[in-house]
Write a protein that holds these residues in place. Structure first.
Motif, PDB file in Angstrom:
ATOM      1  N   ALA A  43      -1.288  -1.530   3.170  1.00 20.63           N
ATOM      2  CA  ALA A  43      -2.505  -1.968   1.895  1.00 20.63           C
ATOM      3  C   ALA A  43      -3.768  -2.317   2.593  1.00 20.63           C
ATOM      4  O   ALA A  43      -3.818  -3.028   3.513  1.00 20.63           O
ATOM      5  CB  ALA A  43      -2.233  -3.080   1.140  1.00 20.63           C
ATOM      6  N   ALA A  44      -4.884  -1.524   2.290  1.00 20.36           N
ATOM      7  CA  ALA A  44      -6.153  -1.607   2.846  1.00 20.36           C
ATOM      8  C   ALA A  44      -7.073  -1.031   1.790  1.00 20.36           C
ATOM      9  O   ALA A  44      -6.649   0.222   1.082  1.00 20.36           O
ATOM     10  CB  ALA A  44      -6.200  -1.278   4.287  1.00 20.36           C
ATOM     11  N   GLY A  97      -0.367   4.614  -1.494  1.00 21.47           N
ATOM     12  CA  GLY A  97      -1.649   5.271  -0.843  1.00 21.47           C
ATOM     13  C   GLY A  97      -0.948   6.570  -0.202  1.00 21.47           C
ATOM     14  O   GLY A  97       0.059   7.004  -0.284  1.00 21.47           O
ATOM     15  N   PHE A  98      -2.003   6.807   0.832  1.00 16.46           N
ATOM     16  CA  PHE A  98      -1.924   8.396   1.594  1.00 16.46           C
ATOM     17  C   PHE A  98      -0.414   7.853   2.446  1.00 16.46           C
ATOM     18  O   PHE A  98       0.533   8.705   2.234  1.00 16.46           O
ATOM     19  CB  PHE A  98      -3.031   8.755   2.015  1.00 16.46           C
ATOM     20  N   SER A 130      -9.809   1.555   2.695  1.00 16.78           N
ATOM     21  CA  SER A 130      -9.695   2.411   4.093  1.00 16.78           C
ATOM     22  C   SER A 130     -10.562   3.499   4.133  1.00 16.78           C
ATOM     23  O   SER A 130     -10.737   3.999   5.348  1.00 16.78           O
ATOM     24  CB  SER A 130      -8.264   3.356   3.771  1.00 16.78           C
ATOM     25  N   GLY A 140       1.222   5.253   3.219  1.00 13.98           N
ATOM     26  CA  GLY A 140       2.050   4.558   2.785  1.00 13.98           C
ATOM     27  C   GLY A 140       3.142   5.147   1.886  1.00 13.98           C
ATOM     28  O   GLY A 140       4.228   5.063   2.262  1.00 13.98           O
ATOM     29  N   GLY A 159      -4.904   4.286  -4.937  1.00 21.13           N
ATOM     30  CA  GLY A 159      -3.225   4.248  -5.057  1.00 21.13           C
ATOM     31  C   GLY A 159      -2.717   5.200  -6.110  1.00 21.13           C
ATOM     32  O   GLY A 159      -3.602   5.282  -7.184  1.00 21.13           O
ATOM     33  N   LEU A 169      -2.595  -0.407  -6.759  1.00 21.13           N
ATOM     34  CA  LEU A 169      -3.032   0.878  -7.612  1.00 21.13           C
ATOM     35  C   LEU A 169      -4.528   0.767  -7.823  1.00 21.13           C
ATOM     36  O   LEU A 169      -5.270   0.812  -8.945  1.00 21.13           O
ATOM     37  CB  LEU A 169      -2.365   1.024  -9.073  1.00 21.13           C
ATOM     38  N   THR A 170      -5.191   0.606  -6.797  1.00 17.57           N
ATOM     39  CA  THR A 170      -6.908   0.688  -6.682  1.00 17.57           C
ATOM     40  C   THR A 170      -7.104   2.175  -6.996  1.00 17.57           C
ATOM     41  O   THR A 170      -6.106   2.988  -7.167  1.00 17.57           O
ATOM     42  CB  THR A 170      -7.481   0.304  -5.420  1.00 17.57           C
ATOM     43  N   ASN A 198      -5.409  10.538  10.278  1.00 18.29           N
ATOM     44  CA  ASN A 198      -4.406  11.103   9.689  1.00 18.29           C
ATOM     45  C   ASN A 198      -4.782  12.167   8.722  1.00 18.29           C
ATOM     46  O   ASN A 198      -5.783  12.174   8.118  1.00 18.29           O
ATOM     47  CB  ASN A 198      -3.263  10.099   8.985  1.00 18.29           C
ATOM     48  N   SER A 239      -4.878   7.063  14.992  1.00 13.22           N
ATOM     49  CA  SER A 239      -6.022   7.936  14.888  1.00 13.22           C
ATOM     50  C   SER A 239      -5.902   8.595  13.640  1.00 13.22           C
ATOM     51  O   SER A 239      -5.312   8.371  12.716  1.00 13.22           O
ATOM     52  CB  SER A 239      -6.019   9.000  16.047  1.00 13.22           C
ATOM     53  N   ASN A 287      -1.244  -7.459  -6.082  1.00 14.01           N
ATOM     54  CA  ASN A 287      -2.295  -7.672  -5.177  1.00 14.01           C
ATOM     55  C   ASN A 287      -1.770  -8.390  -3.958  1.00 14.01           C
ATOM     56  O   ASN A 287      -1.169  -9.292  -4.151  1.00 14.01           O
ATOM     57  CB  ASN A 287      -3.443  -8.484  -5.750  1.00 14.01           C
ATOM     58  N   ILE A 288      -2.003  -7.879  -2.564  1.00 16.52           N
ATOM     59  CA  ILE A 288      -1.705  -8.673  -1.398  1.00 16.52           C
ATOM     60  C   ILE A 288      -2.384  -9.916  -1.333  1.00 16.52           C
ATOM     61  O   ILE A 288      -1.882 -10.875  -0.566  1.00 16.52           O
ATOM     62  CB  ILE A 288      -1.636  -7.924  -0.273  1.00 16.52           C
ATOM     63  N   LYS A 292     -11.613  11.895   1.562  1.00 20.63           N
ATOM     64  CA  LYS A 292     -11.489  12.059   3.085  1.00 20.63           C
ATOM     65  C   LYS A 292     -11.664  13.502   3.317  1.00 20.63           C
ATOM     66  O   LYS A 292     -11.640  14.574   2.941  1.00 20.63           O
ATOM     67  CB  LYS A 292     -10.192  11.811   3.497  1.00 20.63           C
ATOM     68  N   VAL A 342      -0.189  -1.880   9.951  1.00 21.69           N
ATOM     69  CA  VAL A 342      -0.656  -0.414  10.458  1.00 21.69           C
ATOM     70  C   VAL A 342      -2.022  -0.484  10.609  1.00 21.69           C
ATOM     71  O   VAL A 342      -3.012  -0.856   9.461  1.00 21.69           O
ATOM     72  CB  VAL A 342      -0.180   0.547   9.315  1.00 21.69           C
ATOM     73  N   GLY A 385       0.918  -1.122   0.034  1.00 21.57           N
ATOM     74  CA  GLY A 385      -0.123   0.200   0.026  1.00 21.57           C
ATOM     75  C   GLY A 385       0.938   1.192   0.030  1.00 21.57           C
ATOM     76  O   GLY A 385       0.439   2.458   0.349  1.00 21.57           O
TER      77      GLY A 385
HETATM   78  P1  NAD Z   1      -5.452   4.608   1.276  1.00 26.91           P
HETATM   79  O1  NAD Z   1      -6.471   4.150   0.995  1.00 26.91           O
HETATM   80  O2  NAD Z   1      -4.926   5.929   0.921  1.00 26.91           O
HETATM   81  O3  NAD Z   1      -4.345   3.761   0.566  1.00 26.91           O
HETATM   82  C1  NAD Z   1      -4.341   2.341   0.357  1.00 26.91           C
HETATM   83  C2  NAD Z   1      -3.442   1.864  -0.506  1.00 26.91           C
HETATM   84  O4  NAD Z   1      -3.565   0.359  -0.549  1.00 26.91           O
HETATM   85  C3  NAD Z   1      -3.698   2.325  -1.870  1.00 26.91           C
HETATM   86  O5  NAD Z   1      -2.479   2.631  -2.666  1.00 26.91           O
HETATM   87  C4  NAD Z   1      -4.209   1.067  -2.455  1.00 26.91           C
HETATM   88  O6  NAD Z   1      -3.802   1.119  -4.148  1.00 26.91           O
HETATM   89  C5  NAD Z   1      -3.614  -0.110  -1.834  1.00 26.91           C
HETATM   90  N1  NAD Z   1      -4.367  -1.257  -2.004  1.00 26.91           N
HETATM   91  C6  NAD Z   1      -5.554  -1.456  -1.823  1.00 26.91           C
HETATM   92  N2  NAD Z   1      -5.805  -2.891  -1.977  1.00 26.91           N
HETATM   93  C7  NAD Z   1      -4.782  -3.469  -2.016  1.00 26.91           C
HETATM   94  C8  NAD Z   1      -4.672  -4.815  -2.345  1.00 26.91           C
HETATM   95  N3  NAD Z   1      -5.511  -5.911  -2.487  1.00 26.91           N
HETATM   96  N4  NAD Z   1      -3.307  -5.224  -2.683  1.00 26.91           N
HETATM   97  C9  NAD Z   1      -2.243  -4.263  -2.742  1.00 26.91           C
HETATM   98  N5  NAD Z   1      -2.465  -2.892  -2.489  1.00 26.91           N
HETATM   99  C10 NAD Z   1      -3.909  -2.581  -2.273  1.00 26.91           C
HETATM  100  O7  NAD Z   1      -5.186   4.305   2.680  1.00 26.91           O
HETATM  101  P2  NAD Z   1      -4.334   5.176   3.883  1.00 26.91           P
HETATM  102  O8  NAD Z   1      -5.328   6.275   4.514  1.00 26.91           O
HETATM  103  O9  NAD Z   1      -2.879   5.543   3.355  1.00 26.91           O
HETATM  104  O10 NAD Z   1      -4.266   4.085   5.155  1.00 26.91           O
HETATM  105  C11 NAD Z   1      -3.330   3.100   5.051  1.00 26.91           C
HETATM  106  C12 NAD Z   1      -3.401   2.292   6.040  1.00 26.91           C
HETATM  107  O11 NAD Z   1      -3.439   2.888   7.422  1.00 26.91           O
HETATM  108  C13 NAD Z   1      -4.656   1.482   6.167  1.00 26.91           C
HETATM  109  O12 NAD Z   1      -4.489   0.129   6.405  1.00 26.91           O
HETATM  110  C14 NAD Z   1      -5.640   2.111   7.006  1.00 26.91           C
HETATM  111  O13 NAD Z   1      -6.407   1.131   7.784  1.00 26.91           O
HETATM  112  C15 NAD Z   1      -4.540   2.553   8.216  1.00 26.91           C
HETATM  113  N6  NAD Z   1      -4.847   3.833   8.971  1.00 26.91           N
HETATM  114  C16 NAD Z   1      -5.345   4.821   8.282  1.00 26.91           C
HETATM  115  C17 NAD Z   1      -5.482   5.970   8.976  1.00 26.91           C
HETATM  116  C18 NAD Z   1      -6.120   7.302   8.284  1.00 26.91           C
HETATM  117  O14 NAD Z   1      -6.538   8.282   9.170  1.00 26.91           O
HETATM  118  N7  NAD Z   1      -6.034   7.503   7.042  1.00 26.91           N
HETATM  119  C19 NAD Z   1      -5.235   6.142  10.235  1.00 26.91           C
HETATM  120  C20 NAD Z   1      -5.173   4.835  10.943  1.00 26.91           C
HETATM  121  C21 NAD Z   1      -4.849   3.618  10.130  1.00 26.91           C
END
Ligand code: NAD
Ligand code: DAU
Length: 354
Positions: free
Chosen positions: A84-85, A12-13, A87, A15, A41, A37-38, A190, A188, A61-62, A199, A132, A9
């Motif tokens: 990766a998630a 993503g943001f 989110s 990551g 991403g 790259l959903t 981000n 919490s 993909n994971i 978001k 994470v 991931g």
């Molecule tokens: P995001 O949605 O911005 O990024 C997620 C990334 O994961 C993307 O680049 C996407 O392409 C990739 N992804 C999704 N499914 C995938 C798969 N099956 N295989 C490979 N890659 C895949 O999310 P974020 O806000 O950067 O959050 C990152 C992590 O942090 C998540 O696990 C989220 O639960 C956790 N988190 C987020 C926050 C927040 O405020 N944003 C706070 C606490 C924890």
């Protein structure tokens, strides 16, 4: 000790902020990013890094076990930072399936691949699996409840938080059962550069710049505990280097703000920093809309454990962080404009009832 990281991931943001953090601070260490790259991403988040010899991006993909096996082995990975998630809570309400698939099945697949890799290499003690996760697994607080600590029982309320809770339980079980050196962090909300427009904070910045209404759910009095993304990255760095396998660490900014107050702060910053706003004052665009289903009222993190045991503290106040973030969205129209795609417009139409 030099590490060889697989960062899932990483486009993503959070990551991508973490990838930049690691590449700047540890330029000689190997960094392999695996990202599907959903819609969330974006390879542009990693611009500039492709020139570095120690960096590699793999689109994948994971849930793809053979790809995971191959990457772990050929890259001789010792540390996984698993971001990766799926989110976004609102998208989990509209369609939970992808959340179960990536967050639960994907995390399980990654754990299995890492367990095999760790066992094949005779259980090295320096290996780490950093998972994470989020404060949302603890559920919702009433106004006078103490903040979430590492011993707060899990009580997730949305399909998103339930899928993250499921992944946390699997990660915990792999440490308890097999001794896999896993660590969980629960953080919490981000905010900061590279956050996808759906978001709250980027949505308010972008809608203000294009003169669209600013949707605030319900009565606007839900509370979130905001942390600047750079501070989250420094916490994860400390956890990788000094965290104890099998432990959980809560990460938070001690910055509880009601949504409506946050939106008003953002509007004031926009009025001050943006020269050509279509609507001024920006607060005239604030519109209360139908609430999110099952909307958690309040989150707050007690970060005493990571502060006292690992010596981490956040360094950016909300006032500073919001100013930095507004300035970033103001100067990065080229980054966010292409993200307002047809897919995004379709999601927006489905999600909001004005
Ligand atoms: P995001 O949605 O911005 O990024 C997620 C990334 O994961 C993307 O680049 C996407 O392409 C990739 N992804 C999704 N499914 C995938 C798969 N099956 N295989 C490979 N890659 C895949 O999310 P974020 O806000 O950067 O959050 C990152 C992590 O942090 C998540 O696990 C989220 O639960 C956790 N988190 C987020 C926050 C927040 O405020 N944003 C706070 C606490 C924890
Ligand atoms: O708490 C950590 C979590 O923070 C992460 O685990 C999630 O991945 C991340 O998306 C975030 O979840 P939230 O649901 O808290 O964030 P979001 O930005 O969607 O919403 C923040 C608050 O603002 C929440 O109370 C809902 C409200 N909101 C959100 C949007 C998008 C609005 O009032 N209007 C909106 O248009």
């Amino acid at each position: 000790m030099s590490r060889r990281l697989l960062i899932t991931g990483g486009a993503g943001f959070i990551g991508s902020n973490f990838v930049h953090h690691w590449c700047q601070n540890y330029p000689s260490e190997r960094v392999v990013v695996l990202d599907a790259l959903t819609y969330a991403g974006n390879i542009a988040n990693l611009a500039g890094l492709e020139k570095q010899d120690n960096f590699r991006f793999v689109q994948g993909n994971i849930c793809d076990r053979s790809l995971l096996n191959q990457l772990l082995e050929t890259e001789n990975i010792d540390t996984i930072a698993h971001f990766a998630a799926e989110s976004h809570v609102d998208r989990s309400i509209l369609g939970p399936g992808a959340f179960v698939e990536t967050n639960v099945v994907g995390t399980y697949t990654l754990l299995e691949a890492f367990r095999q890799h760790w066992q094949t290499n005779s259980l090295p003690t320096n290996y780490r699996f950093l998972h994470v996760s989020t404060d949302e697994v603890y559920g919702s607080l009433n106004p006078n409840d103490p903040p979430f600590s590492e011993t707060t029982p899990y009580s997730p309320n949305s399909p998103y938080s339930a899928s993250k809770a499921g992944s946390d339980h699997l990660v915990h079980a792999y440490h308890h059962t097999y001794g896999l050196p896993t660590i969980i962090t629960n953080c919490s909300n981000n905010y900061g550069p590279y956050q996808f427009p759906e978001k709250l904070i980027p949505l308010i910045c972008i809608n203000t710049l294009i003169g669209k209404r600013l949707p605030v759910y319900g009565d606007g009095k839900n509370v979130r505990d905001w942390l600047y993304v750079g501070d989250h990255c420094s916490a994860l760095d400390v956890v990788i280097h000094r965290g104890i396998p099998g432990e959980t660490y809560n990460i938070g900014g001690n910055n509880e703000v009601e949504n409506i107050n946050l939106v008003q702060m953002l509007c004031q910053l926009m009025d001050e920093l943006a020269p050509n706003l279509p609507v001024r004052p920006a607060a005239n665009l604030i519109t209360f809309v139908k609430d999110r289903l099952g909307h958690d009222r309040r989150y707050a993190i007690d970060a005493t454990k990571i502060q006292t045991q690992l010596g981490w503290t956040p360094s950016v106040t909300v006032a500073e962080g919001l100013r930095l973030t507004v300035a970033w969205y103001l100067t990065h129209e080229n980054w966010w404009k292409p993200l307002l795609s047809q897919e995004y417009q379709a999601y927006y139409q489905k999600n909001y009832v004005f």
